[in-house]
Scaffold this motif. Structure first.
Motif, mmCIF file in Angstrom:
data_model
loop_
_atom_site.group_PDB
_atom_site.id
_atom_site.type_symbol
_atom_site.label_atom_id
_atom_site.label_comp_id
_atom_site.label_asym_id
_atom_site.label_seq_id
_atom_site.Cartn_x
_atom_site.Cartn_y
_atom_site.Cartn_z
ATOM 1 N N ARG A 2 95.355 63.504 -52.360
ATOM 2 C CA ARG A 2 95.921 62.510 -52.475
ATOM 3 C C ARG A 2 96.130 61.380 -51.571
ATOM 4 N NH1 ARG A 2 93.733 61.409 -57.421
ATOM 5 N NH2 ARG A 2 95.602 59.861 -57.574
ATOM 6 N N VAL A 3 95.631 60.138 -51.517
ATOM 7 C CA VAL A 3 96.073 59.351 -49.999
ATOM 8 C C VAL A 3 96.201 58.789 -50.614
ATOM 9 C CG1 VAL A 3 95.300 58.413 -47.881
ATOM 10 C CG2 VAL A 3 94.046 60.623 -48.301
ATOM 11 N N THR A 4 97.636 57.719 -50.167
ATOM 12 C CA THR A 4 98.608 56.760 -50.328
ATOM 13 C C THR A 4 98.660 56.050 -49.204
ATOM 14 O OG1 THR A 4 99.733 57.548 -52.594
ATOM 15 C CG2 THR A 4 100.863 55.580 -51.933
ATOM 16 N N ALA A 5 98.179 54.333 -49.872
ATOM 17 C CA ALA A 5 98.274 53.990 -48.831
ATOM 18 C C ALA A 5 99.559 52.546 -49.128
ATOM 19 C CB ALA A 5 97.108 52.393 -48.833
ATOM 20 N N ILE A 6 100.276 52.350 -48.739
ATOM 21 C CA ILE A 6 101.380 51.284 -48.901
ATOM 22 C C ILE A 6 101.666 50.330 -47.507
ATOM 23 C CG2 ILE A 6 104.594 50.446 -48.478
ATOM 24 C CD1 ILE A 6 104.376 53.708 -48.238
ATOM 25 N N ALA A 7 101.638 48.732 -48.551
ATOM 26 C CA ALA A 7 101.210 47.701 -48.294
ATOM 27 C C ALA A 7 102.008 46.500 -48.589
ATOM 28 C CB ALA A 7 99.658 46.589 -48.549
ATOM 29 N N CYS A 8 102.756 45.628 -48.060
ATOM 30 C CA CYS A 8 103.511 44.672 -48.574
ATOM 31 C C CYS A 8 102.691 43.441 -47.852
ATOM 32 C CB CYS A 8 104.817 44.439 -47.604
ATOM 33 S SG CYS A 8 106.201 44.912 -47.504
ATOM 34 N N VAL A 9 102.408 41.996 -49.308
ATOM 35 C CA VAL A 9 101.894 41.452 -49.264
ATOM 36 C C VAL A 9 102.785 40.139 -49.706
ATOM 37 C CG1 VAL A 9 99.889 42.475 -50.070
ATOM 38 C CG2 VAL A 9 101.204 41.169 -51.883
ATOM 39 N N LYS A 10 102.046 38.290 -49.019
ATOM 40 C CA LYS A 10 102.385 37.271 -49.806
ATOM 41 C C LYS A 10 101.150 36.450 -49.404
ATOM 42 C CE LYS A 10 106.038 33.731 -49.641
ATOM 43 N NZ LYS A 10 107.214 33.196 -48.925
ATOM 44 N N ASN A 11 100.738 36.212 -50.588
ATOM 45 C CA ASN A 11 99.776 34.925 -50.886
ATOM 46 C C ASN A 11 98.464 35.519 -50.100
ATOM 47 O OD1 ASN A 11 101.110 33.644 -51.955
ATOM 48 N ND2 ASN A 11 101.579 31.679 -50.526
ATOM 49 N N GLU A 12 98.269 36.831 -50.357
ATOM 50 C CA GLU A 12 96.940 37.605 -49.358
ATOM 51 C C GLU A 12 95.521 37.589 -50.720
ATOM 52 O OE1 GLU A 12 96.389 38.217 -47.103
ATOM 53 O OE2 GLU A 12 98.127 38.463 -45.459
ATOM 54 N N GLY A 13 95.736 36.265 -51.601
ATOM 55 C CA GLY A 13 94.857 36.805 -53.037
ATOM 56 C C GLY A 13 93.597 36.703 -52.278
#
Length: 337
Positions: A2-13
């Motif tokens: 299991r590999v979990t990616a963490i990201a933060c986004v704003k208006n990256e649709g």
């Protein structure tokens, strides 16, 4: 695994589907994505991607350091706590794995299964692309700086894969920080070499998130498409930094990342499988993706009519492509006339 990616986004649709599809190809199984005040439909698109391993949450930040507060919360989330490996990255960053297999499992094996692997950035230039195109970013931008030089330095920022038994104090955006008095973790660069000692122990404040890039990317590179098209860069400038308050995407940011001296097409090895994966995803969420694309184009068109952004566009187009200090460093090292 299991590999979990963490990201933060704003208006990256417009860019979310490519990033999710690419990371699934290289072995990411789960995604914990925090969004900040989206106005382009990114949040609705993320909410619809549960079948692809995505958990979408509002950013819990109460202060101005959005990413670090999100990472603090993420460390307690079951997707992270139960993962074998954790990968903290942004939606414009793609882990380009060079060893046969071209996935995270192959990279881990090549590096000798350490507790952490830090892979250097390679910043890909705008290279004269003016207009946003709804097509894979990894196919549109083929040129970068010399991978071993960036501006006036031979040290380049990294991002880090972290194994579950790393003696974690807390996750940083670029690297984890180990508990004091814990045994030193096994930690390699993107060539399977031990990272520099002062980087491992966070002993040098100027090198907390970077180390010399020469020879450090034999097994993997982190392709960073921070600029994309000029249209998208102006929308990014208008949006502001998703990770921390008060950071400007100005001409310095542009100049530091718009060096097209080096051609690197290696990531295109993923394009056939990526295209197939995107086509499949769009059969389920294509309308939501298209809505994000339309919003992105509409905002770019609005900014084109704004005198400030029209002047910024013209200014950026006229800037030299050598980043500050890089030509002088290249000459000093005998790499340029």
């Amino acid at each position: 695994m299991r590999v979990t990616a963490i990201a933060c986004v704003k208006n990256e649709g417009p860019f979310v589907l490519e990033w999710i599809a690419f990371n699934r190809l290289i072995g990411v199984t789960d995604f914990l994505i925090y969004s900040n005040d989206c106005s382009d439909g990114t949040d609705a698109l993320l909410d619809a991607l549960g079948a692809y391993g995505v958990v979408h949450l509002p950013n819990p930040a109460q202060g101005r350091n959005y990413q670090m507060e999100a990472l603090k919360a993420a460390a307690r989330h079951p997707l992270v706590a139960g993962a074998d490996w954790v990968w903290v990255a942004d939606v414009d960053e793609f882990l380009n794995i060079h060893v046969p297999g071209h996935d995270i499992a192959a990279l881990i094996a090549a590096c000798g299964d350490p507790q952490a692997i830090s892979v250097p950035f390679q910043f890909f230039a705008n290279f004269g692309v003016m207009r946003f195109e709804d097509a894979p970013v990894i196919a549109q931008f083929p040129r970068s700086h010399n991978p071993d030089l960036w501006c006036a330095d031979t040290a380049i920022e990294v991002k880090t894969l972290v194994r579950k038994d790393f003696p974690l104090h807390y996750y940083g955006a670029h690297r984890p920080f180990a508990r004091k008095r814990a045994p030193a973790p096994t930690w390699t660069d993107g060539s399977g070499r031990a990272v520099p000692g002062k980087f491992l122990t966070a002993a040098n404040p100027r090198r907390l998130r970077r180390f010399p890039a020469a020879g450090a990317r034999r097994f993997a590179t982190l392709n960073h498409y921070a600029l994309r098209s000029l249209d998208s860069y102006l929308v990014k400038n208008d949006r502001g930094d998703v990770n921390r308050d008060g950071r400007a995407f100005d001409d310095s940011y542009w100049r530091e990342r718009n060096d097209p001296a080096w051609e690197d097409l290696s990531i295109r090895r993923y394009l056939p499988a990526l295209t197939e994966a995107l086509d499949e995803m769009k059969t389920h969420v294509g309308a939501l993706h298209d809505a994000c694309v339309a919003a992105h184009r509409a905002r770019a068109a609005e900014l084109a009519q704004d005198p400030h952004y029209a002047a910024l566009r013209k200014h950026l187009q006229g800037l030299p492509t050598f980043p500050p200090g890089e030509l002088e460093l290249a000459r000093e090292l005998g790499l340029a006339p």
